[in-house]
Enzyme design. Structure first.
Site, PDB file in Angstrom:
ATOM      1  N   SER A 111     -10.002   2.293   3.178  1.00 49.02           N
ATOM      2  CA  SER A 111      -8.603   2.799   2.198  1.00 49.02           C
ATOM      3  C   SER A 111      -7.445   1.774   1.266  1.00 49.02           C
ATOM      4  CB  SER A 111      -8.220   3.756   3.075  1.00 49.02           C
ATOM      5  OG  SER A 111      -7.055   2.892   3.889  1.00 49.02           O
ATOM      6  N   LYS A 141       1.216  -1.280   0.101  1.00 48.53           N
ATOM      7  CA  LYS A 141       0.129  -0.206  -0.111  1.00 48.53           C
ATOM      8  C   LYS A 141       1.086   1.236   0.179  1.00 48.53           C
ATOM      9  CE  LYS A 141      -3.754   2.308   2.959  1.00 48.53           C
ATOM     10  NZ  LYS A 141      -4.809   1.516   4.439  1.00 48.53           N
ATOM     11  N   SER A 177      -9.731  -0.903   7.849  1.00 50.30           N
ATOM     12  CA  SER A 177      -9.399  -0.179   5.954  1.00 50.30           C
ATOM     13  C   SER A 177      -8.416  -1.182   5.793  1.00 50.30           C
ATOM     14  CB  SER A 177      -8.360   1.038   6.400  1.00 50.30           C
ATOM     15  OG  SER A 177      -8.954   1.836   5.927  1.00 50.30           O
TER      16      SER A 177
END
Ligand code: GLN
Length: 485
Positions: free
Chosen positions: A154, A78, A178
């Protein structure tokens, strides 16, 4: 023949150890897949890296530490986890061009185990603020099961990459859901570890008392292997806990006979999609037929979790983001005086949601409101944690839906931040309490969208999560289904 990128990490590790595949061939398969499908999915940012990264040498011959050898197997990361040598921007304009001078501890741990860090980073909501990946500076990621839908957020890029076989496995971060919510929306496995279990050093901070890095994978065994590698004490993170990491794969294959599961009544109320409710009830029934007992329990402070989270998380975020002012990191707006430079940099560099959170958080911490909001929220956080402590005296796990709905349409909730915040209603309490939870695929809606089952356990009992999740997975087929892309 199944392409290499369609396999799980443990299947590939098996092939690598027997020299039936090479890390280079796996990377090539990933690149081919990305070139074919990422125009549609948009799981990765900064695609320009694609060509130069072809030159990556394999680590197949280097042994990993502690007997963990990943043989150069690539992992996708990420965009808020610092990777030395690869731009890390948190999908925000304000970090434009930021090249971290060091690796996050999780990255070093992966490298020590001979993993190859995939040079493309995965898309995310700016600074991890969001539940849909629509708040990314680079635009939205699309759900591989239905390209008109969000992948969740997210960590939507990581979840979509794994679900679409554009990644073998990935790391995400979870502050209020997330990892688990996008895993649920994309039909993959996602674990939020116990707070303190995985080092946060090198994770660009959103809310430091809630953030944890964790795995997003195609099955439970991969989640156990990856957790094993990234967990453990780190003196560079003052909230890291010095406790030995159990061998998580040993929990796989144990039965669940006699385990007691609490089903909190507060999680089955209005606002939950009727189809999701049925799917979750069927999953619980399945666990019971496999030998577990489930009983209704109560987590009475659940209704306060969302407001408490949005006070604490925004307060911490407003403080953590103060450092982004154009001086040391990333983007700097042109200006002829310092104060103007600060203002313009922050004005131009942050997106709308980031600004909303900075303003909310600054307000909650301001003189006169600190006691009324922030301090009170901390007290209610303790009550929420005590609710869990009480249940875990008598129960091994708590079982809930991961989300009240399956993936929603892109654009559906962007106009109403409050509605977006409610998407995390079932995941947020876990972060407030600091406990671990896993989301695993447990069915599909009539429209073909995945639904996730959430299993929670007491702090530092990830083992029971892997055990239960694995038994469920081995007795169902959901994790084997793939989106058609
Ligand atoms: N969706 C939640 C938020 O917007 C949680 C995000 C996260 O876990 N990073 O704050």
């Amino acid at each position: 023949m199944t392409e290499l990128n369609h396999l799980t990490a443990h299947e590939l590790l098996d092939k690598l150890s027997k020299k039936e595949a090479t890390a280079q061939a796996i990377q090539d398969a990933l690149y081919t897949r990305i070139q074919k499908t990422d125009k549609k999915v948009k799981a990765y940012v900064r695609m320009d890296k694609l060509i130069s990264s072809k030159s990556i040498k394999t680590k197949a011959e280097e042994p990993g530490r502690n007997g963990l050898n990943l043989y150069g197997l690539p992992i996708s990361i990420k965009d808020n986890i610092c990777t030395q040598g690869f731009i890390t921007e948190c999908c925000s304009k304000i970090l434009q061009g930021f090249n971290p001078p060091y690796n996050a501890t999780v990255i070093n741990k992966l490298k020590e185990a001979s993993a190859e860090i995939f040079p493309l980073k995965t898309n995310m909501d700016e600074f991890a603020f969001g539940s849909s990946t629509e708040n990314s500076y680079f635009g939205s990621t699309h759900n591989p099961w239905n390209l008109d839908c969000v992948p969740g957020g997210s960590s939507g890029g990581s979840a979509a990459a794994v679900a679409s076989d554009e990644a073998i496995w990935a790391l995400g971060s979870d502050t209020g859901g997330s990892i688990r919510q996008p895993a649920s929306f994309c039909g993959v496995v996602g674990l939020k570890p116990t707070y303190g279990r995985v080092s946060r050093f090198g994770l660009i901070a959103f809310a430091s008392s809630l953030d944890q890095i964790g795995p997003i994978t195609k099955d439970v065994r991969d989640a156990a292997i990856l957790s094993q590698i990234i967990s453990g004490f780190d003196p560079k993170d003052s909230t890291s806990i010095n406790q030995p990491v159990p061998e998580y794969t040993k929990s796989l294959g144990l039965d669940i006979k006699g385990l007691k599961f609490g089903i909190p009544k507060e999680y089955f109320v209005d606002g939950m999609d009727a189809e999701v409710k049925i799917i979750i009830q069927e999953a619980i029934a399945k666990l019971n037929t496999l030998g577990a007992f489930s009983h209704q329990v109560s987590l009475p402070h659940t209704e306060y979790a969302v407001p408490v989270y949005y006070i604490i998380a925004t307060a911490e975020a407003s403080s953590n983001l103060a450092r982004f002012d154009g001086v040391q990191y990333g983007y700097r707006a042109k200006s002829d005086n310092l104060i103007q430079m600060y203002k313009k940099t922050r004005g131009e560099g942050f997106g709308d949601e980031a600004k909303r959170r900075i303003i909310l958080g600054t307000f909650a911490l301001s003189h006169g409101y600190y006691d009324a909001y922030y301090l009170r929220a901390l007290k209610v956080r303790t009550l929420i944690k005590q609710d869990f402590d009480k249940i875990f005296k008598d129960f091994d796990c708590i079982i809930t839906p991961t989300c009240p709905t399956a993936a929603f349409k892109i654009g559906e909730k962007t106009k109403d931040p409050l509605e977006m915040y409610l998407s995390d209603i079932y995941t947020i309490s876990v972060n407030l309490a600091g406990i671990p939870a896993i989301s695993i695929p447990c069915g599909f809606t009539k429209n073909g969208l995945p639904v996730g089952l959430q299993i929670m356990a007491k702090a530092f009992n990830e083992e029971v999560l892997f055990r239960v999740a694995h038994v469920y997975e081995q007795n169902t087929q959901w994790h084997k289904l793939k989106p058609k892309l």
